[in-house]
Write a protein that holds these residues in place. Structure first.
Motif, mmCIF file in Angstrom:
data_model
loop_
_atom_site.group_PDB
_atom_site.id
_atom_site.type_symbol
_atom_site.label_atom_id
_atom_site.label_comp_id
_atom_site.label_asym_id
_atom_site.label_seq_id
_atom_site.Cartn_x
_atom_site.Cartn_y
_atom_site.Cartn_z
ATOM 1 N N ASN A 1 10.123 -33.930 -19.276
ATOM 2 C CA ASN A 1 9.321 -32.773 -19.359
ATOM 3 C C ASN A 1 8.060 -32.537 -19.862
ATOM 4 N N LEU A 2 7.292 -33.876 -19.651
ATOM 5 C CA LEU A 2 5.941 -33.733 -20.140
ATOM 6 C C LEU A 2 5.051 -33.172 -18.983
ATOM 7 N N PRO A 3 4.094 -32.323 -19.522
ATOM 8 C CA PRO A 3 3.049 -31.865 -18.504
ATOM 9 C C PRO A 3 2.121 -33.117 -18.208
ATOM 10 N N VAL A 4 1.985 -33.391 -16.749
ATOM 11 C CA VAL A 4 1.161 -34.483 -16.588
ATOM 12 C C VAL A 4 0.261 -33.992 -15.169
ATOM 13 N N ASP A 5 -1.096 -34.201 -15.259
ATOM 14 C CA ASP A 5 -2.022 -33.894 -14.365
ATOM 15 C C ASP A 5 -2.006 -35.044 -13.227
ATOM 16 N N GLU A 6 -0.769 -34.973 -12.262
ATOM 17 C CA GLU A 6 -0.489 -36.020 -11.472
ATOM 18 C C GLU A 6 -1.865 -36.508 -10.668
ATOM 19 N N LYS A 7 -2.321 -35.640 -10.102
ATOM 20 C CA LYS A 7 -3.768 -36.012 -9.432
ATOM 21 C C LYS A 7 -4.772 -36.951 -10.178
ATOM 22 N N THR A 8 -4.903 -36.754 -11.321
ATOM 23 C CA THR A 8 -5.746 -37.353 -12.307
ATOM 24 C C THR A 8 -5.060 -38.659 -12.612
ATOM 25 N N PHE A 9 -3.795 -38.688 -12.887
ATOM 26 C CA PHE A 9 -3.031 -39.888 -13.232
ATOM 27 C C PHE A 9 -2.872 -40.736 -11.949
ATOM 28 N N LEU A 10 -2.816 -40.346 -10.813
ATOM 29 C CA LEU A 10 -2.573 -41.256 -9.749
ATOM 30 C C LEU A 10 -3.967 -41.736 -9.032
ATOM 31 N N ALA A 11 -4.995 -40.920 -9.511
ATOM 32 C CA ALA A 11 -6.426 -41.150 -8.887
ATOM 33 C C ALA A 11 -6.981 -42.476 -9.062
ATOM 34 N N GLY A 12 -7.520 -43.288 -7.829
ATOM 35 C CA GLY A 12 -7.977 -44.468 -7.822
ATOM 36 C C GLY A 12 -7.168 -45.508 -8.364
ATOM 37 N N GLU A 13 -7.668 -46.790 -8.352
ATOM 38 C CA GLU A 13 -7.207 -48.160 -9.194
ATOM 39 C C GLU A 13 -7.713 -48.009 -10.451
ATOM 40 N N ILE A 14 -6.765 -48.536 -11.365
ATOM 41 C CA ILE A 14 -7.300 -48.811 -12.700
ATOM 42 C C ILE A 14 -8.264 -49.802 -12.636
ATOM 43 N N PRO A 15 -9.336 -49.924 -13.249
ATOM 44 C CA PRO A 15 -10.388 -50.850 -13.245
ATOM 45 C C PRO A 15 -9.827 -52.242 -13.890
ATOM 46 N N LEU A 16 -10.132 -53.413 -13.590
ATOM 47 C CA LEU A 16 -9.725 -54.707 -14.180
ATOM 48 C C LEU A 16 -10.491 -54.847 -15.222
ATOM 49 N N PRO A 17 -9.851 -55.115 -16.375
ATOM 50 C CA PRO A 17 -10.501 -55.452 -17.534
ATOM 51 C C PRO A 17 -11.276 -56.586 -17.362
ATOM 52 N N LYS A 18 -12.508 -56.757 -18.293
ATOM 53 C CA LYS A 18 -13.120 -58.002 -18.488
ATOM 54 C C LYS A 18 -12.747 -58.809 -19.305
ATOM 55 N N VAL A 19 -13.054 -60.075 -19.243
ATOM 56 C CA VAL A 19 -12.307 -61.141 -19.961
ATOM 57 C C VAL A 19 -12.989 -61.174 -21.282
ATOM 58 N N MET A 20 -11.847 -61.286 -22.198
ATOM 59 C CA MET A 20 -12.417 -61.551 -23.585
ATOM 60 C C MET A 20 -12.005 -62.942 -23.919
ATOM 61 N N LYS A 21 -12.730 -63.628 -24.830
ATOM 62 C CA LYS A 21 -12.254 -64.834 -25.425
ATOM 63 C C LYS A 21 -11.585 -64.907 -26.815
ATOM 64 N N PRO A 22 -10.696 -65.604 -26.923
ATOM 65 C CA PRO A 22 -10.338 -65.522 -28.448
ATOM 66 C C PRO A 22 -11.424 -65.661 -29.408
ATOM 67 N N GLY A 23 -11.432 -64.983 -30.448
ATOM 68 C CA GLY A 23 -12.252 -65.303 -31.192
ATOM 69 C C GLY A 23 -12.447 -64.027 -32.260
#
Length: 191
Positions: A107-129
């Motif tokens: 029962n959580l109110p969700v903005d379905e259109k926004t939540f489903l819009a487009g692909e989630i961008p691929l993260p950039k690579v972070m090296k350990p450090g």
């Protein structure tokens, strides 16, 4: 809907999203780091703007949907390279619809259109450090096991280890420990 925030120690906030998933905000004198982003049902980026006005780095401990879907709210996130190959599997439309169904079931109110819009961008690579936040540092440490690219974040000034799901007792039952010896040796090196 709302995030729940607990001040853990100076510069460290434990945040829980509306689905019960945890993330951590580290804030130094010059910069901040958000470790994980939850499901992203709520706008995590907007909430972070209320938490800190410092430059923010967003680091994902691994690619699973409950830690990474909130990346949809940020222009840029980071993750270790070994989890990049499976990114879409955990953040694609099918997975987002599954999470949406769970949120609606709670029962959580969700903005379905926004939540489903487009692909989630691929993260950039972070090296350990080590990342210097100004008086507080975040050390990114490889910890494969839960996923091939799992990481933990160590904050030496607070003697704090943020493990994501890496010491999750369910990891073995879920079959993530195909490289069990690497997993065990890696944990020994962290502690």
């Amino acid at each position: 809907m709302a995030f729940t925030v607990h001040a853990v120690m100076p510069g460290v906030w434990h945040i829980v999203d509306c689905m019960g998933v945890c993330m951590t905000l580290l804030e130094g004198e010059n910069a901040a780091m958000l470790v994980d982003t939850g499901y992203g049902i709520e706008d995590v980026a907007d909430f972070m703007r209320h938490m800190t006005d410092l430059p923010l780095t967003v680091f994902l401990t691994h690619n699973h949907h409950d830690h990474a879907m909130g990346a949809r709210c940020f222009p840029e996130t980071y993750m270790l390279e070994a989890d990049m190959a499976d990114w879409r599997m955990f953040t694609d439309d099918k997975m987002r619809r599954r999470v949406l169904t769970q949120a609606i079931g709670k029962n959580l109110p969700v903005d379905e259109k926004t939540f489903l819009a487009g692909e989630i961008p691929l993260p950039k690579v972070m090296k350990p450090g080590v990342i210097d936040l100004g008086g507080l540092t975040a050390e990114i440490i490889e910890a494969p096991g839960h996923t091939p690219g799992s990481a933990v974040v160590y904050v030496p000034e607070r003697k704090l280890l943020l493990s994501g799901d890496d010491w999750n007792r369910l990891a073995e039952a879920a079959g993530y420990l195909s490289q069990a010896q690497i997993y065990i040796e890696d944990r020994k090196s962290v502690v």
